[in-house]
Design an enzyme around this catalytic site. Structure first.
Site, short mmCIF file in Angstrom:
data_model
loop_
_atom_site.label_atom_id
_atom_site.label_comp_id
_atom_site.label_asym_id
_atom_site.label_seq_id
_atom_site.Cartn_x
_atom_site.Cartn_y
_atom_site.Cartn_z
N SER A 103 0.81 -1.23 0.00
CA SER A 103 0.00 0.00 0.00
C SER A 103 0.84 1.27 0.00
O SER A 103 0.42 2.30 -0.56
CB SER A 103 -0.97 0.00 1.18
OG SER A 103 -0.28 -0.17 2.40
N HIS A 137 1.18 4.83 4.29
CA HIS A 137 0.28 5.49 3.34
C HIS A 137 0.66 6.95 3.14
O HIS A 137 0.77 7.44 2.01
CB HIS A 137 -1.16 5.39 3.83
CG HIS A 137 -1.69 4.00 3.88
ND1 HIS A 137 -2.92 3.68 4.42
CD2 HIS A 137 -1.15 2.82 3.46
CE1 HIS A 137 -3.11 2.38 4.32
NE2 HIS A 137 -2.05 1.84 3.75
#
Length: 276
Positions: free
Chosen positions: A201, A254
């Site tokens: 991610s 992230h």
């Protein structure tokens, strides 16, 4: 290479490309979501755009059909496949995109067979000072996923964004973005939660940031991301930060990944403008 336009209908794009060939201008077609028309000789861009405007006013003009007959392209340009899903996967993904996808799947299968802990002992961010020279660990944490939903979500975005970057900007650019974002997002995440984390991610968020900002600042790069999707990414970061869904998320990765992607896109778009 300069992208001139995109067409949804392959018949139309082939007619225009064939006509320009009769005028001594060579255009190429790249199939992505649509049929993209690219020009190698950028000095002819003004001429091509002027002819494109005339073509769009009357694409059924006999001269365009005649050009297609002359070039031998009178078919629809459509190729019907028995397995369109796999054809779409193959067309959008380059070799680096495929290698990373396959590596993630292999690691995921190994985690199901051997257990998460066993695989993490080999691939996780260095969790002991004696491991700091095992350099692969600074990147292989991105290959580990802890649920089917986790890997499916990340690989879908990786294929969509990474494939676009590789097809338009080359494998080298995708490798650079992947390595830098995996390294820096992993570093930030281990500061947040320690070394026991994994997932692609951080790299995916870097690609989101890169594709969006590069498309906004340098449309001729041929990559773009709808603003609604980057807003979704920001909402997802906020949701993870405040634990709105009760899910364990690598929030540090992230945020760091998104920042890396935006920074790289800003630099690359500046360099692209200087070359013009």
């Amino acid at each position: 290479m300069l992208m001139i336009t995109s067409f949804a209908n392959p018949r139309v794009v082939q007619a225009f490309v064939d006509y320009m060939a009769t005028q001594g201008v060579i255009l190429t077609i790249q199939q992505h979501n649509q049929s993209d028309v690219w020009l190698a000789d950028e000095s002819q861009a003004e001429r091509v755009r002027a002819e494109l405007a005339r073509f769009l006013e009357n694409p059924a003009d006999p001269r365009y059909l005649a050009a297609s007959w002359q070039a031998g392209h009178t078919g629809s340009g459509l190729h019907y496949r028995r397995y369109p899903f796999f054809a779409a996967l193959r067309e959008r993904a380059g070799p680096v995109t495929w290698v990373v996808m396959i590596a993630c799947v292999v690691v995921f299968i190994a985690m199901q067979i051997l257990g998460d802990q066993e695989v993490m002992l080999w691939l996780a961010w260095p969790f002991d000072p004696t491991l700091k020279f095992e350099f692969w660990r600074y990147f292989t944490h991105a290959l580990m996923h802890f649920s089917l939903m986790h890997i499916l979500f990340n690989l879908l975005w990786w294929w969509y964004l990474g494939g676009a970057v590789e097809k338009r900007l080359g494998s080298g650019k995708l490798i650079v973005i992947t390595l830098i974002s995996a390294l820096l997002s992993g570093y930030v995440q281990q500061k947040f939660s320690g070394p026991w984390f994994g997932g692609l991610s951080g790299v995916v968020y870097a690609l989101m940031g890169y594709v969006w900002l590069r498309g906004e600042r340098d449309p001729q790069s041929g990559i773009y991301l709808q603003r609604g999707l980057i807003i979704f990414a920001l909402i997802w970061i906020v949701a993870g930060w405040f634990d709105l869904f009760g899910m364990s998320m690598a929030n540090g990765a992230h945020i760091a990944g998104l920042a890396v992607g935006l920074a790289m896109a800003f630099v690359d778009s500046l360099n692209a403008r200087k070359r013009k």
